[in-house]
Design a protein around this motif. Sequence first.
Motif, PDB file in Angstrom:
ATOM      1  N   ALA A 144      -7.523 -12.427  21.819  1.00 33.25           N
ATOM      2  CA  ALA A 144      -7.192 -12.633  20.401  1.00 33.25           C
ATOM      3  C   ALA A 144      -6.736 -11.326  19.784  1.00 33.25           C
ATOM      4  O   ALA A 144      -7.097 -10.246  20.264  1.00 33.25           O
ATOM      5  N   GLU A 145      -5.952 -11.458  18.708  1.00 32.83           N
ATOM      6  CA  GLU A 145      -5.490 -10.256  17.994  1.00 32.83           C
ATOM      7  C   GLU A 145      -6.560  -9.829  16.995  1.00 32.83           C
ATOM      8  O   GLU A 145      -6.665 -10.401  15.910  1.00 32.83           O
ATOM      9  N   VAL A 146      -7.338  -8.831  17.390  1.00 31.80           N
ATOM     10  CA  VAL A 146      -8.423  -8.380  16.510  1.00 31.80           C
ATOM     11  C   VAL A 146      -8.477  -6.853  16.473  1.00 31.80           C
ATOM     12  O   VAL A 146      -7.883  -6.184  17.305  1.00 31.80           O
ATOM     13  N   ASP A 147      -9.220  -6.363  15.479  1.00 32.92           N
ATOM     14  CA  ASP A 147      -9.532  -4.939  15.429  1.00 32.92           C
ATOM     15  C   ASP A 147     -10.798  -4.754  16.265  1.00 32.92           C
ATOM     16  O   ASP A 147     -11.901  -5.128  15.845  1.00 32.92           O
ATOM     17  N   GLU A 148     -10.603  -4.192  17.446  1.00 29.57           N
ATOM     18  CA  GLU A 148     -11.672  -4.117  18.438  1.00 29.57           C
ATOM     19  C   GLU A 148     -12.913  -3.389  17.905  1.00 29.57           C
ATOM     20  O   GLU A 148     -14.039  -3.857  18.072  1.00 29.57           O
ATOM     21  N   VAL A 149     -12.678  -2.251  17.248  1.00 31.32           N
ATOM     22  CA  VAL A 149     -13.796  -1.421  16.783  1.00 31.32           C
ATOM     23  C   VAL A 149     -14.598  -2.162  15.713  1.00 31.32           C
ATOM     24  O   VAL A 149     -15.830  -2.246  15.771  1.00 31.32           O
TER      25      VAL A 149
END
Length: 271
Positions: A144-149
Amino acid sequence: NIEEIDSVYSYTELEAVSSSFNKMLIKAKKLEGGRQEFVSNVSHELKTPMTSMKVLADSLLSQPDASVEMYREFLTDINNEIEREDKIINDLLSLVKFDRKTGTINVKPTDLNELLEQILKRLRPIAVKNHVELIFESFRAVTAEVDEVKLSLALSNLIENAIKYNKEDGWVRVSLNADHKFFFVKVVDSGIGIPEEFQDQIFERFYRVDKARSRGTGGTGLGLSITKNVVMMHHGEIRLYSKEDDGTTFTVRIPLSYIPPKPHTAKKKGG
Ligand code: ADP
């Protein structure tokens, strides 16, 4: 009669302006009240470890023949208070950075099985220490397109809470699933639960059901508000199901593809 229509129109318009001005004023007052409460909460939370440190340092300094052991003991306590202060400051900085309206988000395609495996690996020692079994169930591969941090911090908060507010020999089950549009992370625990009357407030900053217990487990009361902010930044949804003494379930639903916010276009005058 054009003049009549004009005056009627102006009057309604005036009324609309006045009503929206009133709404704005109420909102501003609420915001100001919220801001004052936040500042007062922050000051209080930051002062508590400071006060403890001062008391510890003062009592050590007032004993001229304190032993090395005593120094060690007091310094350990002071060190713990510094760690607590550090945690509160870090959480506060995250809250500011993860503000839905002003925060920046850095999304990229992320393997969520891997992300969750990493989180669980980091939290496993805490689970072992608390005698809580940590189970991971994945139903499929999910990218998925997410902000990993940010997402990592958000989910860590949920799983860490599920461990902290558990019972002796309890369990925490984390599961990952997806359909064609969303991914779902579910964190279920066998813990103490959250009484219904507190469930609405749980996402508020600094809110803790049991302050003593939460402080004892290193809680700042900011974890869930950070989690909610992160979920909102991803245009997702977070829900909670819980019964006092009968475990808690948090579900997070986030779109697989990131929806960028609409660019602000200046309204044209007139027309
Ligand atoms: P804290 O740092 O105190 O854990 P959070 O914002 O993460 O702060 O959570 C707020 C409060 O919600 C906690 O103090 C606790 O009372 C309650 N809570 C959160 N998660 C759970 C859970 N899984 N089970 C029971 N209570 C929980």
